[in-house]
Design a protein around this motif. Structure first.
Motif, PDB file in Angstrom:
ATOM      1  N   ARG A  31       0.830  -1.207   0.000  1.00  0.00           N
ATOM      2  CA  ARG A  31       0.000   0.000   0.000  1.00  0.00           C
ATOM      3  C   ARG A  31       0.862   1.254   0.000  1.00  0.00           C
ATOM      4  N   ALA A  32       1.927   1.259   0.796  1.00  0.00           N
ATOM      5  CA  ALA A  32       2.822   2.427   0.842  1.00  0.00           C
ATOM      6  C   ALA A  32       3.431   2.693  -0.535  1.00  0.00           C
ATOM      7  N   ALA A  33       3.869   1.650  -1.208  1.00  0.00           N
ATOM      8  CA  ALA A  33       4.442   1.820  -2.545  1.00  0.00           C
ATOM      9  C   ALA A  33       3.377   2.283  -3.532  1.00  0.00           C
ATOM     10  N   LEU A  34       2.191   1.700  -3.450  1.00  0.00           N
ATOM     11  CA  LEU A  34       1.094   2.066  -4.341  1.00  0.00           C
ATOM     12  C   LEU A  34       0.715   3.534  -4.183  1.00  0.00           C
ATOM     13  N   MET A  35       0.701   4.029  -2.963  1.00  0.00           N
ATOM     14  CA  MET A  35       0.254   5.399  -2.710  1.00  0.00           C
ATOM     15  C   MET A  35       1.355   6.437  -2.892  1.00  0.00           C
ATOM     16  N   GLU A  36       2.598   6.017  -3.034  1.00  0.00           N
ATOM     17  CA  GLU A  36       3.697   6.962  -3.241  1.00  0.00           C
ATOM     18  C   GLU A  36       3.494   7.710  -4.557  1.00  0.00           C
ATOM     19  N   ALA A  37       3.587   9.030  -4.513  1.00  0.00           N
ATOM     20  CA  ALA A  37       3.353   9.847  -5.704  1.00  0.00           C
ATOM     21  C   ALA A  37       4.628  10.152  -6.484  1.00  0.00           C
ATOM     22  N   GLU A  38       5.745  10.205  -5.815  1.00  0.00           N
ATOM     23  CA  GLU A  38       7.003  10.577  -6.471  1.00  0.00           C
ATOM     24  C   GLU A  38       7.535   9.356  -7.227  1.00  0.00           C
ATOM     25  N   ALA A  42       4.779   8.716 -23.719  1.00  0.00           N
ATOM     26  CA  ALA A  42       3.532   7.970 -23.523  1.00  0.00           C
ATOM     27  C   ALA A  42       3.810   6.564 -22.983  1.00  0.00           C
ATOM     28  N   VAL A  43       4.818   5.907 -23.525  1.00  0.00           N
ATOM     29  CA  VAL A  43       5.163   4.562 -23.050  1.00  0.00           C
ATOM     30  C   VAL A  43       5.684   4.627 -21.613  1.00  0.00           C
ATOM     31  N   THR A  44       6.390   5.693 -21.277  1.00  0.00           N
ATOM     32  CA  THR A  44       6.867   5.873 -19.899  1.00  0.00           C
ATOM     33  C   THR A  44       5.685   5.959 -18.944  1.00  0.00           C
ATOM     34  N   HIS A  45       4.644   6.668 -19.334  1.00  0.00           N
ATOM     35  CA  HIS A  45       3.422   6.742 -18.516  1.00  0.00           C
ATOM     36  C   HIS A  45       2.782   5.361 -18.375  1.00  0.00           C
ATOM     37  N   ILE A  46       2.780   4.606 -19.437  1.00  0.00           N
ATOM     38  CA  ILE A  46       2.206   3.259 -19.391  1.00  0.00           C
ATOM     39  C   ILE A  46       2.971   2.395 -18.395  1.00  0.00           C
ATOM     40  N   GLU A  47       4.293   2.487 -18.414  1.00  0.00           N
ATOM     41  CA  GLU A  47       5.111   1.706 -17.478  1.00  0.00           C
ATOM     42  C   GLU A  47       4.836   2.127 -16.038  1.00  0.00           C
ATOM     43  N   PHE A  48       4.682   3.422 -15.802  1.00  0.00           N
ATOM     44  CA  PHE A  48       4.390   3.908 -14.449  1.00  0.00           C
ATOM     45  C   PHE A  48       3.047   3.356 -13.973  1.00  0.00           C
ATOM     46  N   ASN A  49       2.059   3.379 -14.855  1.00  0.00           N
ATOM     47  CA  ASN A  49       0.747   2.835 -14.498  1.00  0.00           C
ATOM     48  C   ASN A  49       0.808   1.321 -14.281  1.00  0.00           C
ATOM     49  N   ALA A  50       1.685   0.646 -14.997  1.00  0.00           N
ATOM     50  CA  ALA A  50       1.839  -0.798 -14.813  1.00  0.00           C
ATOM     51  C   ALA A  50       2.417  -1.118 -13.432  1.00  0.00           C
ATOM     52  N   ILE A  51       3.294  -0.268 -12.924  1.00  0.00           N
ATOM     53  CA  ILE A  51       3.797  -0.440 -11.556  1.00  0.00           C
ATOM     54  C   ILE A  51       2.617  -0.378 -10.592  1.00  0.00           C
ATOM     55  N   ASN A  52       1.784   0.635 -10.767  1.00  0.00           N
ATOM     56  CA  ASN A  52       0.615   0.790  -9.891  1.00  0.00           C
ATOM     57  C   ASN A  52      -0.336  -0.405  -9.994  1.00  0.00           C
ATOM     58  N   LEU A  53      -0.565  -0.885 -11.181  1.00  0.00           N
ATOM     59  CA  LEU A  53      -1.471  -2.033 -11.351  1.00  0.00           C
ATOM     60  C   LEU A  53      -0.936  -3.272 -10.634  1.00  0.00           C
ATOM     61  N   ALA A  54       0.361  -3.510 -10.748  1.00  0.00           N
ATOM     62  CA  ALA A  54       0.949  -4.675 -10.090  1.00  0.00           C
ATOM     63  C   ALA A  54       0.881  -4.546  -8.569  1.00  0.00           C
ATOM     64  N   LEU A  55       1.199  -3.358  -8.060  1.00  0.00           N
ATOM     65  CA  LEU A  55       1.131  -3.150  -6.611  1.00  0.00           C
ATOM     66  C   LEU A  55      -0.301  -3.256  -6.109  1.00  0.00           C
ATOM     67  N   ASP A  56      -1.241  -2.753  -6.878  1.00  0.00           N
ATOM     68  CA  ASP A  56      -2.647  -2.844  -6.509  1.00  0.00           C
ATOM     69  C   ASP A  56      -3.104  -4.308  -6.462  1.00  0.00           C
ATOM     70  N   ALA A  57      -2.628  -5.104  -7.400  1.00  0.00           N
ATOM     71  CA  ALA A  57      -2.987  -6.530  -7.420  1.00  0.00           C
ATOM     72  C   ALA A  57      -2.495  -7.235  -6.161  1.00  0.00           C
ATOM     73  N   VAL A  58      -1.357  -6.811  -5.629  1.00  0.00           N
ATOM     74  CA  VAL A  58      -0.858  -7.377  -4.374  1.00  0.00           C
ATOM     75  C   VAL A  58      -1.711  -6.897  -3.216  1.00  0.00           C
ATOM     76  N   TYR A  59      -1.894  -5.596  -3.128  1.00  0.00           N
ATOM     77  CA  TYR A  59      -2.555  -4.997  -1.963  1.00  0.00           C
ATOM     78  C   TYR A  59      -4.030  -5.377  -1.840  1.00  0.00           C
ATOM     79  N   ARG A  60      -4.722  -5.385  -2.947  1.00  0.00           N
ATOM     80  CA  ARG A  60      -6.179  -5.496  -2.923  1.00  0.00           C
ATOM     81  C   ARG A  60      -6.696  -6.911  -2.639  1.00  0.00           C
ATOM     82  N   TYR A  61      -5.865  -7.922  -2.805  1.00  0.00           N
ATOM     83  CA  TYR A  61      -6.370  -9.293  -2.732  1.00  0.00           C
ATOM     84  C   TYR A  61      -5.647 -10.157  -1.703  1.00  0.00           C
ATOM     85  N   PRO A  62      -6.033 -10.031  -0.438  1.00  0.00           N
ATOM     86  CA  PRO A  62      -5.474 -10.940   0.564  1.00  0.00           C
ATOM     87  C   PRO A  62      -6.022 -12.353   0.355  1.00  0.00           C
ATOM     88  N   GLY A  63      -5.315 -13.327   0.875  1.00  0.00           N
ATOM     89  CA  GLY A  63      -5.798 -14.705   0.807  1.00  0.00           C
ATOM     90  C   GLY A  63      -5.466 -15.432  -0.475  1.00  0.00           C
TER      91      GLY A  63
END
Length: 139
Positions: free
Chosen positions: A12-19, A86-107
């Motif tokens: 969650r900390a990594a996901l919410m980091e803005a910098e 544009a591709v750099t933005h896509i990669e940044f969003n992919a980091i967020n998607l991966a971190l969200d997949a970890v954080y959002r789904y316990p179990g």
């Protein structure tokens, strides 16, 4: 259990980091700690995590719809820079998607978390390669 060893707290900390640089560092450290068996998969609840509606991202540049941007041909330096940007933005969003997949789904199975942490780490590498290219070229 300490927050520093709790997989979900760290994700969650990594996901919410803005910098961006700090987000990459947190994602990379999370993956390293995972591989070194320093993290615990324990959650207070098996409920889906709904407190994150938007991941951390910088205030600038402002997000706009792609149709709001001028068209640039790839035959120009400006067009090539826009594509890399544009591709750099896509990669940044992919980091967020991966971190969200970890954080959002316990179990989930242990392998699930390892796979998504690896994805976050790989996307961080891609993001940094592209950002360095943009910075090197003054873009």
């Amino acid at each position: 259990m300490s927050d520093s060893t709790n997989l979900f707290v760290r994700a969650r900390a990594a996901l919410m980091e803005a910098e961006p640089q700090r987000k990459c560092e947190l994602a990379d450290r999370l993956y390293s700690d995972w591989n070194n068996n320093l993290l615990k998969i324990e959650s207070d609840s098996d409920a889906v995590r709904t407190d994150v509606t938007e991941p951390g991202r910088p205030l600038k540049p402002e997000l706009v719809h792609p149709r709001a941007l001028p068209r640039r041909g790839l035959g120009t330096q400006e067009g090539q820079a826009a594509l890399i940007h544009a591709v750099t933005h896509i990669e940044f969003n992919a980091i967020n998607l991966a971190l969200d997949a970890v954080y959002r789904y316990p179990g989930m199975p242990v392998e699930y978390y390892g796979d998504w942490l690896r994805v976050a780490h790989e996307e961080s590498k891609h993001f940094n390669l592209l950002r360095n290219k943009l910075n090197k070229n003054g873009l």
